[in-house]
Scaffold this motif. Structure first.
Motif, PDB file in Angstrom:
ATOM      1  N   LEU A  78       8.461   6.256   0.822  1.00  0.00           N
ATOM      2  CA  LEU A  78       9.696   6.757   1.426  1.00  0.00           C
ATOM      3  C   LEU A  78      10.814   6.806   0.385  1.00  0.00           C
ATOM      4  O   LEU A  78      11.776   7.558   0.543  1.00  0.00           O
ATOM      5  N   ARG A  79      10.667   6.053  -0.690  1.00  0.00           N
ATOM      6  CA  ARG A  79      11.690   6.037  -1.730  1.00  0.00           C
ATOM      7  C   ARG A  79      11.840   7.399  -2.402  1.00  0.00           C
ATOM      8  O   ARG A  79      12.879   7.669  -3.002  1.00  0.00           O
ATOM      9  N   ILE A  80      10.834   8.262  -2.298  1.00  0.00           N
ATOM     10  CA  ILE A  80      10.992   9.622  -2.816  1.00  0.00           C
ATOM     11  C   ILE A  80      12.115  10.320  -2.073  1.00  0.00           C
ATOM     12  O   ILE A  80      13.037  10.877  -2.680  1.00  0.00           O
ATOM     13  N   LEU A  81      12.067  10.287  -0.746  1.00  0.00           N
ATOM     14  CA  LEU A  81      13.103  10.948   0.040  1.00  0.00           C
ATOM     15  C   LEU A  81      14.431  10.203  -0.065  1.00  0.00           C
ATOM     16  O   LEU A  81      15.498  10.823  -0.076  1.00  0.00           O
ATOM     17  N   ARG A  82      14.368   8.888  -0.158  1.00  0.00           N
ATOM     18  CA  ARG A  82      15.597   8.108  -0.308  1.00  0.00           C
ATOM     19  C   ARG A  82      16.288   8.425  -1.635  1.00  0.00           C
ATOM     20  O   ARG A  82      17.521   8.411  -1.707  1.00  0.00           O
ATOM     21  N   PHE A  83      15.529   8.723  -2.671  1.00  0.00           N
ATOM     22  CA  PHE A  83      16.123   9.107  -3.952  1.00  0.00           C
ATOM     23  C   PHE A  83      17.010  10.338  -3.779  1.00  0.00           C
ATOM     24  O   PHE A  83      18.134  10.391  -4.292  1.00  0.00           O
TER      25      PHE A  83
ATOM     26  N   ASP B  25       0.824  -1.214   0.000  1.00  0.00           N
ATOM     27  CA  ASP B  25       0.000   0.000   0.000  1.00  0.00           C
ATOM     28  C   ASP B  25       0.856   1.262   0.000  1.00  0.00           C
ATOM     29  O   ASP B  25       0.376   2.352   0.264  1.00  0.00           O
ATOM     30  N   GLY B  26       2.146   1.112  -0.296  1.00  0.00           N
ATOM     31  CA  GLY B  26       3.045   2.266  -0.288  1.00  0.00           C
ATOM     32  C   GLY B  26       3.746   2.462   1.030  1.00  0.00           C
ATOM     33  O   GLY B  26       4.644   3.292   1.142  1.00  0.00           O
ATOM     34  N   ARG B  27       3.351   1.696   2.067  1.00  0.00           N
ATOM     35  CA  ARG B  27       4.029   1.771   3.366  1.00  0.00           C
ATOM     36  C   ARG B  27       4.434   0.382   3.844  1.00  0.00           C
ATOM     37  O   ARG B  27       5.513   0.179   4.349  1.00  0.00           O
ATOM     38  N   ARG B  28       3.512  -0.595   3.683  1.00  0.00           N
ATOM     39  CA  ARG B  28       3.790  -1.951   4.154  1.00  0.00           C
ATOM     40  C   ARG B  28       3.528  -2.929   3.017  1.00  0.00           C
ATOM     41  O   ARG B  28       2.700  -2.675   2.149  1.00  0.00           O
TER      42      ARG B  28
ATOM     43  N   ARG C 157       9.557   8.986  10.140  1.00  0.00           N
ATOM     44  CA  ARG C 157      10.320   8.616   8.945  1.00  0.00           C
ATOM     45  C   ARG C 157      10.682   9.863   8.136  1.00  0.00           C
ATOM     46  O   ARG C 157      11.789   9.962   7.590  1.00  0.00           O
ATOM     47  N   LEU C 158       9.756  10.816   8.072  1.00  0.00           N
ATOM     48  CA  LEU C 158      10.051  12.059   7.363  1.00  0.00           C
ATOM     49  C   LEU C 158      11.213  12.797   8.025  1.00  0.00           C
ATOM     50  O   LEU C 158      12.132  13.265   7.355  1.00  0.00           O
ATOM     51  N   GLY C 159      11.156  12.886   9.359  1.00  0.00           N
ATOM     52  CA  GLY C 159      12.217  13.581  10.083  1.00  0.00           C
ATOM     53  C   GLY C 159      13.554  12.900   9.937  1.00  0.00           C
ATOM     54  O   GLY C 159      14.584  13.549   9.706  1.00  0.00           O
ATOM     55  N   GLY C 160      13.561  11.573  10.060  1.00  0.00           N
ATOM     56  CA  GLY C 160      14.812  10.841   9.949  1.00  0.00           C
ATOM     57  C   GLY C 160      15.448  11.002   8.585  1.00  0.00           C
ATOM     58  O   GLY C 160      16.655  11.251   8.466  1.00  0.00           O
ATOM     59  N   GLU C 161      14.644  10.879   7.525  1.00  0.00           N
ATOM     60  CA  GLU C 161      15.185  11.009   6.172  1.00  0.00           C
ATOM     61  C   GLU C 161      15.627  12.438   5.888  1.00  0.00           C
ATOM     62  O   GLU C 161      16.668  12.658   5.253  1.00  0.00           O
ATOM     63  N   MET C 162      14.857  13.430   6.363  1.00  0.00           N
ATOM     64  CA  MET C 162      15.209  14.819   6.075  1.00  0.00           C
ATOM     65  C   MET C 162      16.545  15.179   6.702  1.00  0.00           C
ATOM     66  O   MET C 162      17.393  15.829   6.079  1.00  0.00           O
TER      67      MET C 162
END
Length: 428
Positions: free
Chosen positions: A166-171, A102-105, A205-210
């Motif tokens: 999350l792959r958006i931020l990982r990119f 579902d985009g998360r799990r 997850r947003l905070g960690g990736e940012m």
């Protein structure tokens, strides 16, 4: 394979405990996968070693326990167990494929196809694998992308993103760490097209990736691209890329790195923004306090075109402490026309670093001894006294302190509010 690659992979396979892991799972194909292989080939430090195995999780557990290896079922529902031996931790994941996501799990099914496992990963440079004999496997062109420092999604970028937003931020994070030159155009376009999916991610997850993006080796180009594409709306605060770029130059001049200060330069406009950023990125209380402190100092010196004088540095040092004062000074310099190597700002930072904060040489009992009654009047008197002490330059000699106390006790009670700082904004 080149001799250099062979040497890099040999060093990877010689890591403590790894030979015993391969021996414990003998009979089922086992390979090192992902970041450990990528970093080894790039000559960069390898932190964690992840492995993939063509066996179901329960088989891995049984074999490892028979070999006397400690097993922790860290993610056994998704096929991952952690093997611990010789002080090292190895995550071993059974080969799998996503049945539903579902985009998360994702719901996964275990299998035995390493090529299929590689194709379900995010980026080509993360899909390399190496077996116990040092044979290197590349099913998706990761070696070529590694050589050209290109971060590229595997297959259809939009499909990869839809599997995990999350792959958006990982990119952007991986592009900041491993990429060179322009962002991969197809991947960037897919991130923009799928950006609404960011709303599905948790704030942690947003905070960690940012913060990881801001700590990458080339963050400016990446962050500015995200800002222009509207991919920073999750911050809850309008981004300020120009100040962020200048702050990055300051940190580079001082050979320093500071992800939270970088975040502040990008998105901290006032003290309330510390609340907004904490909420948006689920920051810690310590991080929130630090953001609030630097915001107060930056507000006091906002608009300064040159470094504050020692008296004003000492004032903020006293009011907010060295960390907040130094952070605020950096933000103010990043807003100013001063060059990153400006000697006055460097001297001001050294002053804040090396100067102890002034200690208050009086207490409420000094006012009570002069007839001030406890209650609101006492609190107001202490505020007036502290303001007068600051204006006087933080004197410590008893005679001057006694005079300030007497003056505070005899001050016109109609003007009981503490006076403002003597700070005057320098002209640009």
């Amino acid at each position: 394979m080149t001799a250099e690659r062979e040497e890099a992979l040999k060093a990877l396979l010689d890591r403590p405990g790894l030979h015993k892991v391969f021996a414990a799972l003998e009979g089922d194909e086992l390979r090192i996968v992902g970041g450990a292989v990528r970093n080894a080939l790039l000559g960069q430090p390898v932190a964690d070693i992840d492995l993939a195995v063509a066996a179901e999780p329960q088989v891995v557990v049984e074999k490892a326990e028979r070999a006397g290896v400690r097993v922790v079922p860290t993610g056994i529902d998704h096929g991952t167990v952690t093997l611990i031996l010789e002080g090292a931790h190895f995550e071993v994941t059974s080969l799998r494929e996503d049945v539903e996501t579902d985009g998360r799990r994702a719901i996964v099914r275990f299998g035995g196809d390493f090529a299929a496992d590689a194709r379900r990963r995010d980026f080509t440079i993360n899909a390399l694998s190496v077996d116990a004999q040092g044979r290197l496997y590349d099913y998706v062109g990761g070696l070529d992308d590694l050589a050209t420092r290109r971060v590229r999604f595997i297959g259809d970028p939009q499909q990869r993103i839809a599997e995990d937003y999350l792959r958006i931020l990982r990119f952007f994070r991986f592009s900041g760490i491993y990429g060179e030159g322009p962002l991969d155009a197809e991947g960037f376009a897919a991130c923009i097209a799928q950006r609404a999916g960011i709303a599905n991610l948790s704030r942690e997850r947003l905070g960690g990736e940012m913060l990881k993006i801001l700590a990458s080796p080339r963050p400016c180009a990446v962050v500015e691209a995200m800002s222009k594409a509207g991919l920073l709306s999750f911050l809850g605060v309008a981004p300020w890329p120009a100040r962020y770029r200048r702050l990055t130059a300051l940190l580079e001049t001082r050979r320093a790195a500071d992800a939270l200060l970088s975040l502040a330069s990008l998105a901290l406009h006032s003290e309330p923004d510390s609340e907004r950023l904490t909420e948006s990125l689920r920051l810690s209380r310590a991080q929130k306090r630090r953001l609030a402190g630097m915001a107060k100092v930056a507000a006091a010196w906002h608009g300064a075109g040159e470094a504050p004088a020692a008296a004003h540095l000492r004032e903020q040092l006293f009011l907010h402490g060295a960390q907040a004062a130094r952070d605020g000074l950096m933000l103010v310099q990043a807003e100013s026309p001063a060059a990153p190597e400006d000697q006055e700002f460097l001297a001001a930072d050294a002053f804040l670093r090396d100067t102890p904060a002034p200690k208050v040489p009086f207490a409420a009992t000094d006012l009570i001894a002069r007839g001030v009654k406890q209650g609101a009047g006492l609190g107001a008197g202490l505020k007036r006294l502290q303001a007068a002490w600051i204006r006087a330059g933080f004197p410590q000699d008893p005679k001057t302190i006694a005079a300030l106390i007497d003056e505070s006790c005899g001050a016109d009670r109609r003007d009981s509010a503490p006076q403002e700082s003597g700070w005057t904004r320098p002209r640009h």
